[in-house]
Design a protein around this motif. Structure first.
Motif, PDB file in Angstrom:
ATOM      1  N   PHE A 512       0.747  -1.061   0.209  1.00 37.92           N
ATOM      2  CA  PHE A 512      -0.055  -0.007  -0.122  1.00 37.92           C
ATOM      3  C   PHE A 512       0.793   1.168   0.124  1.00 37.92           C
ATOM      4  O   PHE A 512       0.515   2.234  -0.527  1.00 37.92           O
ATOM      5  CB  PHE A 512      -0.973  -0.069   1.315  1.00 37.92           C
ATOM      6  N   ILE A 513       2.062   1.263   0.739  1.00 38.47           N
ATOM      7  CA  ILE A 513       2.881   2.502   0.794  1.00 38.47           C
ATOM      8  C   ILE A 513       3.500   2.600  -0.612  1.00 38.47           C
ATOM      9  O   ILE A 513       3.710   3.722  -1.069  1.00 38.47           O
ATOM     10  CB  ILE A 513       4.049   2.123   1.775  1.00 38.47           C
ATOM     11  N   LEU A 514       3.950   1.493  -1.145  1.00 34.81           N
ATOM     12  CA  LEU A 514       4.520   1.334  -2.578  1.00 34.81           C
ATOM     13  C   LEU A 514       3.342   1.979  -3.635  1.00 34.81           C
ATOM     14  O   LEU A 514       3.550   2.943  -4.329  1.00 34.81           O
ATOM     15  CB  LEU A 514       4.775   0.089  -3.058  1.00 34.81           C
ATOM     16  N   LEU A 515       1.878   1.636  -3.456  1.00 31.46           N
ATOM     17  CA  LEU A 515       0.997   2.167  -4.215  1.00 31.46           C
ATOM     18  C   LEU A 515       1.018   3.597  -4.235  1.00 31.46           C
ATOM     19  O   LEU A 515       0.806   4.541  -4.988  1.00 31.46           O
ATOM     20  CB  LEU A 515      -0.320   1.474  -3.929  1.00 31.46           C
ATOM     21  N   GLY A 516       1.262   4.156  -2.866  1.00 30.79           N
ATOM     22  CA  GLY A 516       1.058   5.682  -2.539  1.00 30.79           C
ATOM     23  C   GLY A 516       2.352   6.256  -3.317  1.00 30.79           C
ATOM     24  O   GLY A 516       2.051   7.379  -3.867  1.00 30.79           O
ATOM     25  N   GLY A 677      -8.842  -5.745  -6.454  1.00 31.80           N
ATOM     26  CA  GLY A 677      -9.533  -4.670  -6.617  1.00 31.80           C
ATOM     27  C   GLY A 677      -9.187  -3.703  -5.619  1.00 31.80           C
ATOM     28  O   GLY A 677      -9.300  -2.334  -5.750  1.00 31.80           O
ATOM     29  N   VAL A 678      -8.880  -4.031  -4.230  1.00 30.82           N
ATOM     30  CA  VAL A 678      -8.439  -3.234  -3.299  1.00 30.82           C
ATOM     31  C   VAL A 678      -7.042  -2.429  -3.875  1.00 30.82           C
ATOM     32  O   VAL A 678      -7.124  -1.265  -3.564  1.00 30.82           O
ATOM     33  CB  VAL A 678      -8.218  -3.901  -2.073  1.00 30.82           C
ATOM     34  N   TYR A 679      -6.357  -3.102  -4.418  1.00 31.27           N
ATOM     35  CA  TYR A 679      -5.141  -2.320  -4.902  1.00 31.27           C
ATOM     36  C   TYR A 679      -5.517  -1.425  -5.870  1.00 31.27           C
ATOM     37  O   TYR A 679      -4.768  -0.241  -5.940  1.00 31.27           O
ATOM     38  CB  TYR A 679      -4.278  -3.665  -5.500  1.00 31.27           C
TER      39      TYR A 679
END
Length: 919
Positions: A512-516, A677-679
């Motif tokens: 999630f941090i990487l996606l941010g 889907g969450v990602y």
């Protein structure tokens, strides 16, 4: 003194009209002074050392017309009664609109853009600035039924013009005016007065409720119409041409009711797929061109000497020039930099289209107090609504959520005309506009709480607690109305609704941090790419001259490229829904692989869609159609997040014995541990944050879309990281960039620059053309005032002011719009002297009050303008402009007048500080 002796009381009144104001000697002297003005710096005369009575020089305002005179002179169509008493003293005299006075009227708004266009008898104003401006604004300016002749004979001497085009709102005077209006209203203790006071307090609630209902109705019309014609590009439904593919087939993979154009139109030697491609491209171009044609009907041509390059989302706008050269870059450059009369460039044409783009940046600037007539008008509302339907139906990479904010604000602005409290007070109007903008987000995303946060975080400049509660009420009314209308046929108000049944795992925090980080970087790169594209391609002379050509090119490229990929053909909201949805039993999206081998196929298709959508979104942003950037940016981020989600899913399935994946259940399906889907939704929010820099609002939007408390933490974490990353790569959001490159006079109240200078460093030197000197006489020639006013207009200072000095001491200031309004009411400017200061005279108090004199301009003068010492720190100046909402600040040196600093000059100075390398 003997008892019973009666002495006349000392009262103050203006010089009577029969005094010798037009003597040849004095008039000739004033004309000689006028001829010696140009090009000379102002130097105050020596202070008088004579002993003057402090009582005799006291500056008060002149007496007003008696009640008897008011009743005799009032037009026959008006009736004095209880309503009139709300705006008058107990003795019947009218109220003056200046800060030191003990009373205040409501605004008069005869013509919004033409308030200063009153023509005087025997004085030609055919070439005046106001008339030229009205002609330039064109169809956006309309006269009321009363016309100019009616306003010329207006009774109330303190009637003020409304704000001119491209000026800043006078927040201080608006606040004072409303305070006195409320005081007068509450002074009535009878039953009718109490009912008026109650109704006055309820007007705000009634108004925002009406705005919420109308906004929901417009959103329903846009949603239903757009979804009905979107699929026309691919075919039509035999059961009804107004059915889209989903309603026609009800998710049936083999639908016989839906007929493609290849099946309907058969040509010898041409394959069915070719016919479908040609039909698809033709409809994309047709819808886009139709939307552009509607948008171009709002074309507005105005003078361009306001330091504004354009008023729509055009990052390739040319910079403001003076005499063919770029404006100076020093701290004194801009609207207030030193120029002689010969150096001031006469107005040239500037073109903007109010219906183009999303309008969020312009709404943000308008709510900060920037006046743009016609941008929130009826024509803009109608054209933008119809154009938005066509632009979204065309399949271009744009959204309707941003334009909903502009449309809702237009509704709020028009609805304010229902109540004079908001119609006549621009500061109060902006409180309603803040609530209206929030309702636009509420109906766009189906998220009323996010709408309130959006108004607070993004667009509102002044947001008191009372406005917060009314904004929340407006959003709730809009959401309830939309749920009753049920535009999606699901009984829901959200654009899409997803539900996740599994919770996230601990190892996913790092992802999630990487996606941010990736989402924030992607948003920052989008801003840089949009600016490069606009400053290169859109500055081609042909494209700049013919904006429709760009729309045709973008639509053609969109149709040719999008046709071959299923995900690029979908509407942006439908695509985002499929990207964020978990896999179910009945899935037709193609995003739910059955085994690890199919994941690679999905990744290749998503990667192609990601590249196509990224490029199309970049070249589409800024074209002359109604277009938003919220959902398109979320779609690009959603594609990236889905790619990463399937990649992680592939790693979990192929390497189940890695320590990080120990808590994943085995043999329970592909999404038992990782839900792509969450990602997708996490990355969508991060990318939108990188583009718009919304933070709390985005987290709440994502929560309201999913309704999942379990995933609030991943959403919030990615948004925080995305904002930090985007700020590091690109300090400005997309709307901040538009505000900066369009040179809007917007002073951001959310940041605080570091100052190393003081007020005197940016104060322009004093010029005689910018000062009214009454040292020798309080009477000033009307022609002299007209020339000073024209000097301000030629410099682009429609909202400027002329300080009044006596022996070098600041004794008052008259705003330029008020001065123009007062001069326009004069019968003859050629032989008229205007009173610019009150004269003390002895007279009996029972003497009949003087009749109204149009040459007495003391009622327009602010005798207590805000003034600071020349050595004041810049932090104090910044706080005065931001917290008080001032237009200008007078500058003093040792108690004497030393200059005037306009807000626009200060804004330019702030931008130079922010652009400096050491900032």
């Amino acid at each position: 003194m003997r008892k019973g002796t009666h002495l006349p009381r000392l009262t103050f009144a203006p010089i009577s009209p029969d005094m010798s104001r037009s003597t040849n000697s004095q008039h000739t002297s004033l004309k000689a002074d006028d001829q010696d003005e140009d090009g000379n710096a102002y130097s105050p005369p020596a202070l008088s050392t004579g002993n003057t009575s402090p009582t005799a020089v006291r500056r008060l305002h002149s007496a007003r017309t008696s009640e008897l005179d008011l009743r005799n002179r009032i037009p026959s169509r008006l009736v004095l009664g209880e309503h009139t008493g709300l705006l008058a003293f107990h003795d019947g005299s009218t109220r003056s609109y200046t800060a030191p006075n003990t009373s205040m009227p409501r605004f008069s708004r005869r013509q919004s853009a033409a308030g200063s266009l009153r023509q005087a008898k025997n004085h030609s104003r055919s070439s005046s600035w106001g008339v030229r401006l009205a002609a330039a604004v064109g169809s956006n300016w309309r006269r009321n039924d009363g016309g100019l002749s009616e306003s010329k004979g207006s009774l109330f001497t303190d009637e003020r013009v409304w704000y001119d085009q491209f000026t800043s709102t006078d927040w201080v005077h608006d606040s004072i005016a409303d305070n006195y209006r409320v005081r007068d209203l509450r002074s009535r203790k009878d039953l009718r007065g109490r009912m008026y006071a109650w109704f006055d307090g309820a007007q705000g609630w009634i108004l925002v409720a009406i705005i919420g209902c109308i906004t929901a109705c417009v959103a329903y019309f846009v949603d239903v119409t757009e979804t009905s014609i979107f699929d026309v590009k691919e075919g039509y439904c035999k059961d009804g041409w107004y059915f889209n593919k989903r309603k026609c087939c009800f998710n049936d993979a083999h639908c016989s009711s839906w007929k493609t154009w290849g099946d309907a139109l058969r040509f010898t030697g041409i394959g069915k797929e070719t016919v479908n491609l040609v039909a698809y491209v033709v409809f994309v171009v047709l819808f886009a061109v139709a939307s552009c044609v509607l948008t171009l009907t709002t074309k507005t041509v105005i003078p361009s000497s306001f330091s504004l390059s354009t008023l729509d989302e055009n990052l390739g706008a040319d910079s403001h020039k003076v005499n063919g050269t770029a404006a100076p870059d020093g701290p004194k450059a801009g609207l207030g930099h030193e120029q002689s009369s010969a150096d001031i460039q006469k107005p040239t044409t500037m073109i903007y289209y109010p219906a183009a783009g999303s309008g969020v940046a312009e709404v943000k600037v308008i709510l900060s107090g920037f006046v743009v007539h016609g941008y929130l008008g009826v024509q803009t509302l109608v054209v933008k609504t119809l154009g938005l339907i066509l632009s979204v139906a065309s399949g271009l990479s744009l959204g309707k959520e941003g334009p909903f904010v502009h449309i809702a604000t237009c509704i709020g602005n028009i609805a304010c005309r229902m109540f004079s409290k908001y119609n006549h007070n621009d500061g109060k109007r902006r409180e309603v506009l803040s609530a209206s903008a929030a309702s636009g987000v509420a109906v766009a995303f189906g998220a009323p709480i996010a709408g309130v946060l959006f108004s607070l975080e993004e667009v509102s400049y002044y947001f008191p607690p009372k406005t917060l509660f009314r904004t929340f009420f407006c959003c709730i009314v809009a959401a309830l109305s939309l749920k009753f209308l049920n535009p999606y046929g699901t009984g829901k108000i959200v654009i899409f609704e997803v539900r996740y049944t599994t919770d996230w795992r601990f190892f996913e925090i790092a992802i999630f941090i990487l996606l941010g980080v990736l989402g924030g970087a992607l948003g920052a790169l989008f801003i840089k790419a949009s600016r490069i594209w606009a400053q290169t391609f859109r500055r081609i002379p042909t494209i700049k001259q013919w904006p429709m050509l760009e729309v045709v090119l973008v639509a053609t490229i969109t149709g040719l490229v999008s046709f071959w990929n299923r995900y690029t053909k979908l509407a942006v909201t439908e695509l985002l829904f499929e990207l964020a949805s978990p896999c179910g039993r009945d899935d037709f999206s193609g995003l739910c692989p059955k085994n690890p081998g199919q994941i690679l196929e999905v990744l290749s298709c998503l990667s192609a869609a990601f590249v196509i959508k990224s490029l199309l979104t970049t070249i589409t942003f800024g074209i002359k159609v109604p277009a938003g950037i919220y959902v398109p940016s979320m779609v690009v981020g959603g594609l990236l997040g889905r790619i990463i989600g399937h990649s992680v899913q592939y790693l979990v399935l192929t390497h189940p014995h890695v320590a990080a994946f120990f808590d994943c259940p085995a043999q329970e399906g592909l999404e038992s541990c990782v839900t792509p889907g969450v990602y997708a939704l996490v990355a969508a929010g991060a990318t939108m944050c990188g583009v718009t820099r919304l933070s709390v609002t985005l987290a709440v939007i994502l929560f309201e879309l999913t309704g999942s408390l379990d995933h609030v933490l991943p959403f919030s974490l990615s948004v925080l990281v995305a904002k930090w990353t985007a700020d590091a790569l690109e300090p400005l959001s997309i709307y901040d960039l538009l505000t900066e490159m369009n040179s809007y006079p917007f002073l951001d109240n959310k940041i605080r620059p570091i100052f190393t200078s003081e007020l005197g460093d940016i104060t322009p030197r004093v010029r005689k053309e910018r000062v009214i000197d009454i040292s020798s006489s309080p009477l000033v020639s009307a022609l002299k005032l007209r020339r000073k006013l024209q000097y301000l207009h030629d410099a682009g200072e429609l909202d400027g002011g002329l300080p009044i000095v006596r022996n070098g001491v600041l004794v008052g200031l008259i705003p330029a719009p008020d001065l123009e309004f007062a001069l326009d009411k004069l019968e003859d400017e050629n032989d008229t002297l205007c009173l610019m200061a009150t004269i003390a005279t002895f007279r009996n108090t029972d003497e009949e009050e003087q009749e109204y004199d149009p040459t007495d301009l003391t009622s327009y003068i602010d005798s207590a303008p805000v003034a600071l010492d020349i050595h004041s720190p810049m932090d104090l100046v910044y706080q005065c402009f931001v917290k008080l909402g001032l237009r200008y600040i007078c500058v003093l040196r040792d108690g004497q007048y030393a200059g005037l600093l306009h807000k626009k000059v200060f804004v330019k100075y702030i931008r130079e500080i922010e652009a400096s390398p050491e900032h």
